[in-house]
Write an enzyme that holds these catalytic residues in place. Structure first.
Site, PDB file in Angstrom:
ATOM      1  N   LYS A   1      31.218  79.930  12.917  1.00  0.00           N
ATOM      2  CA  LYS A   1      31.712  79.140  14.041  1.00  0.00           C
ATOM      3  C   LYS A   1      30.597  78.225  14.538  1.00  0.00           C
ATOM      4  O   LYS A   1      29.465  78.666  14.751  1.00  0.00           O
ATOM      5  CB  LYS A   1      32.177  80.075  15.168  1.00  0.00           C
ATOM      6  CG  LYS A   1      32.905  79.382  16.306  1.00  0.00           C
ATOM      7  CD  LYS A   1      33.383  80.385  17.341  1.00  0.00           C
ATOM      8  CE  LYS A   1      34.079  79.695  18.499  1.00  0.00           C
ATOM      9  NZ  LYS A   1      34.421  80.647  19.577  1.00  0.00           N
TER      10      LYS A   1
ATOM     11  N   HIS B   1      30.786  76.138  17.382  1.00  0.00           N
ATOM     12  CA  HIS B   1      30.862  75.754  18.787  1.00  0.00           C
ATOM     13  C   HIS B   1      31.078  77.003  19.633  1.00  0.00           C
ATOM     14  O   HIS B   1      31.527  78.035  19.128  1.00  0.00           O
ATOM     15  CB  HIS B   1      32.014  74.764  19.025  1.00  0.00           C
ATOM     16  CG  HIS B   1      33.364  75.319  18.689  1.00  0.00           C
ATOM     17  ND1 HIS B   1      33.828  75.391  17.389  1.00  0.00           N
ATOM     18  CD2 HIS B   1      34.343  75.853  19.467  1.00  0.00           C
ATOM     19  CE1 HIS B   1      35.038  75.935  17.388  1.00  0.00           C
ATOM     20  NE2 HIS B   1      35.369  76.236  18.630  1.00  0.00           N
TER      21      HIS B   1
END
Length: 226
Positions: free
Chosen positions: A104, A106
């Site tokens: 991921k 963000h």
């Protein structure tokens, strides 16, 4: 056999997680039994499952570790339920950690869910069942890449006791040889067969003479050498 192991065997059957009959596995093997941990779906089931794992981990590894790592995806609820059970049963706060299938970029970034891994952490890996050791092959490098940690063990729910990829040893023994970590299960298929043979569970005999013969024949062909 410990009482919690006997209860766990019956719990697997009552939850329709462990079934007996005729099944074709991913490997192509025709098996007289099949385990599907995805059948644990209720809060009560997950609470009990976490307690069985907690007791087995406590008996096998003690509580001198920091992180319980559950590989995605099935290992995620296992690690959460078991850290909660360890807290409730033994008053010890263990951190839970899991990996994402995709990194991921963000918000809560990175490849990990839950706690970050830190240098010096002692880690126990938790899984449902290990047939080929493939998930550990994927998981071990991820854990080692995050920090300088010590993986002290692996706990699965059931040791199928059949040969792994090397066609000699069971998958748990292959994990020990490849990664140098202790690998154990809450129960083995020997213990399951011993406990359920000609014994009523869910109102019927789960392992009768026919199923017992099929299990014996399966292990004559695929059983791991001790």
């Amino acid at each position: 056999m410990e009482q919690y192991k006997q209860e766990f065997i019956e719990f697997m059957v009552e939850s329709d997680v462990l079934k007996f009959g005729e099944f074709t596995l991913k490997s192509g093997r025709k098996s007289p039994f099949f385990m599907n941990a995805g059948a644990y779906v209720t809060g009560t089931q997950l609470m009990k499952l976490g307690e069985y794992y907690a007791k087995a981990i406590h008996d096998t590894y003690g509580l001198d570790f920091d992180v319980l790592f559950g590989p995605a995806y099935k290992g995620i609820p296992l690690s959460v339920a078991t850290t909660m059970a360890i807290s409730n049963l033994y008053g010890k706060d263990i951190r839970y950690c899991s990996n994402r299938k995709e990194v991921k970029d963000h918000g809560d970034t990175g490849i990990l869910l839950g706690s970050k891994l830190k240098d010096g952490d002692k880690v126990v890996i938790i899984e449902d069942v290990t047939t080929s050791g493939k998930s550990i092959e994927e998981t071990f490098p991820i854990i080692k890449a995050q920090a300088d940690v010590e993986v002290i063990g692996l706990m699965v729910s059931l040791n199928r006791m059949e040969v792994g990829k090397g066609n000699v040893k069971c998958a748990l023994d292959e994990v020990k040889d490849l990664y140098g970590i202790d690998a154990n299960a809450i129960v083995t298929m020997d213990e399951v067969t011993e406990h359920l043979y000609n014994k009523e569970c869910k109102g019927k005999i789960v392992i009768d003479d026919k199923i017992k013969s099929a299990i014996d024949a399966y292990y004559a062909q695929y059983g791991a050498k001790s």
